[in-house]
Write an enzyme that holds these catalytic residues in place. Structure first.
Site, PDB file in Angstrom:
ATOM      1  N   THR A  15      -4.004  -3.307 -10.749  1.00 53.06           N
ATOM      2  CA  THR A  15      -4.741  -4.486 -11.222  1.00 53.06           C
ATOM      3  C   THR A  15      -4.939  -5.419 -10.047  1.00 53.06           C
ATOM      4  OG1 THR A  15      -2.853  -5.884 -11.758  1.00 53.06           O
ATOM      5  CG2 THR A  15      -3.523  -4.307 -13.435  1.00 53.06           C
ATOM      6  N   HIS A  16      -6.054  -6.125 -10.055  1.00 49.74           N
ATOM      7  CA  HIS A  16      -6.328  -7.052  -8.964  1.00 49.74           C
ATOM      8  C   HIS A  16      -7.025  -8.300  -9.514  1.00 49.74           C
ATOM      9  CE1 HIS A  16      -6.932  -8.386  -4.909  1.00 49.74           C
ATOM     10  NE2 HIS A  16      -8.198  -8.624  -5.185  1.00 49.74           N
ATOM     11  N   ASP A  57      -6.672  -2.225  -2.343  1.00 48.21           N
ATOM     12  CA  ASP A  57      -7.426  -2.552  -3.564  1.00 48.21           C
ATOM     13  C   ASP A  57      -8.765  -1.825  -3.616  1.00 48.21           C
ATOM     14  OD1 ASP A  57      -5.423  -4.343  -4.575  1.00 48.21           O
ATOM     15  OD2 ASP A  57      -6.083  -5.810  -3.103  1.00 48.21           O
ATOM     16  N   ASP A  72      -6.623   4.133  -4.504  1.00 48.27           N
ATOM     17  CA  ASP A  72      -6.518   5.164  -3.474  1.00 48.27           C
ATOM     18  C   ASP A  72      -5.672   4.585  -2.335  1.00 48.27           C
ATOM     19  OD1 ASP A  72      -8.192   3.527  -2.025  1.00 48.27           O
ATOM     20  OD2 ASP A  72      -9.991   4.748  -2.385  1.00 48.27           O
ATOM     21  N   ALA A  73      -5.761   5.174  -1.156  1.00 52.28           N
ATOM     22  CA  ALA A  73      -4.850   4.767  -0.084  1.00 52.28           C
ATOM     23  C   ALA A  73      -5.311   3.488   0.632  1.00 52.28           C
ATOM     24  CB  ALA A  73      -4.675   5.902   0.914  1.00 52.28           C
ATOM     25  N   ILE A  81       0.873  -1.170   0.000  1.00 48.99           N
ATOM     26  CA  ILE A  81       0.000   0.000   0.000  1.00 48.99           C
ATOM     27  C   ILE A  81       0.912   1.223   0.000  1.00 48.99           C
ATOM     28  CG2 ILE A  81      -1.767   1.218   1.359  1.00 48.99           C
ATOM     29  CD1 ILE A  81      -2.485  -1.605   0.232  1.00 48.99           C
TER      30      ILE A  81
HETATM   31  C1  GAR Z   1      -1.598 -10.259 -10.574  1.00 49.10           C
HETATM   32  O1  GAR Z   1      -2.612 -11.231 -10.698  1.00 49.10           O
HETATM   33  C2  GAR Z   1      -2.121  -9.029  -9.853  1.00 49.10           C
HETATM   34  O2  GAR Z   1      -3.457  -8.773 -10.088  1.00 49.10           O
HETATM   35  C3  GAR Z   1      -1.924  -9.427  -8.411  1.00 49.10           C
HETATM   36  O3  GAR Z   1      -0.667 -10.003  -8.403  1.00 49.10           O
HETATM   37  C4  GAR Z   1      -0.483 -10.710  -9.628  1.00 49.10           C
HETATM   38  C5  GAR Z   1       0.877 -10.340 -10.156  1.00 49.10           C
HETATM   39  O4  GAR Z   1       1.269 -11.212 -11.165  1.00 49.10           O
HETATM   40  N1  GAR Z   1      -2.068  -8.284  -7.540  1.00 49.10           N
HETATM   41  C6  GAR Z   1      -2.685  -8.332  -6.379  1.00 49.10           C
HETATM   42  O5  GAR Z   1      -3.100  -9.358  -5.869  1.00 49.10           O
HETATM   43  C7  GAR Z   1      -2.862  -6.982  -5.707  1.00 49.10           C
HETATM   44  N2  GAR Z   1      -3.728  -7.088  -4.601  1.00 49.10           N
HETATM   45  P1  GAR Z   1       2.537 -10.927 -12.070  1.00 49.10           P
HETATM   46  O6  GAR Z   1       3.658 -10.423 -11.136  1.00 49.10           O
HETATM   47  O7  GAR Z   1       2.888 -12.237 -12.683  1.00 49.10           O
HETATM   48  O8  GAR Z   1       2.148  -9.892 -13.095  1.00 49.10           O
END
Ligand code: GAR
Length: 193
Positions: free
Chosen positions: A107-108, A144, A140-141, A91
């Site tokens: 992205t999440h 997710d 935001d802060a 964060i």
């Molecule tokens: C992705 O699926 C992204 O959405 C997630 O980490 C993975 C990174 O994959 N992010 C989160 O969970 C944020 N809360 P990568 O390093 O192979 O692109």
């Protein structure tokens, strides 16, 4: 449109962005790729692609405030139009959000606001949802949280493991991230014109 991408891990979504830029199908300039710890594959991939990279190692700082300030200073030094958190598992401070308000994209791997946090895929499976997906949003802060830009649903199959489901989500996530960045770049050009 200049972007700085932040990663904490393998950077497979970042690789898709690098490839799209290299192919000429995504009109953005990756000004730099940074990580919060040393030795990430995401930074390695970027260096291999000839991109500028940096590491602001969380463990090198005695206080959280010092790390926050160093990250903000470093990212701002590239004067990005947008900052993209692509698997960046920290964060950022409110000061970072203020500096890049409406320009910090995350992205999440779940359909927010459901299943935020570091284990979005695992938590969705544990709940037993039959459809999950991915979200690209302005961060935001919070964890997710922030205005949603776009989402793609992904079906959960009975035989799925966390890895198999996350693999399919990442395929959708890459496509969505590239589409959102292309849209933002289109908008950015018209703002600049
Ligand atoms: C992705 O699926 C992204 O959405 C997630 O980490 C993975 C990174 O994959 N992010 C989160 O969970 C944020 N809360 P990568 O390093 O192979 O692109």
């Amino acid at each position: 449109m200049r972007i700085v991408v932040l990663v904490s891990g393998t950077g497979s979504n970042l690789q898709a962005v690098i490839d799209a830029v290299a192919k000429g199908s995504l009109p953005v300039e990756i000004a730099a790729v940074g990580a919060d710890r040393p030795g990430t594959y995401g930074v390695q991939r970027s260096a291999d692609a000839g991109l500028e990279t940096f590491e602001v190692n969380f463990k090198d700082f005695s206080t959280r405030t010092d790390w926050d300030a160093a990250l903000l200073r470093k990212v701002a030094s590239y004067a990005p139009d947008y900052v993209v958190s692509s698997g960046f598992m920290r964060i950022v401070a409110p000061g970072f959000i203020d500096a890049f308000e409406g320009r910090y994209v995350n992205t999440h791997p779940a359909l927010l606001p459901s299943f935020p946090g570091a284990h979005g895929v695992r938590d969705a499976m544990a709940y037993g949802v039959k459809v999950t997906g991915c979200t690209v949003h302005f961060a935001d802060a919070g964890v997710d949280t922030g205005p949603i830009i776009a989402q793609t649903p992904v079906e959960v199959f009975p035989e799925d493991t966390e890895d198999s489901l996350h693999g399919r989500i990442k395929v959708a996530e890459r496509e969505l991230l590239i589409k959102v960045l292309a849209d933002l770049a289109g908008r950015w050009d018209s703002v600049q014109a």
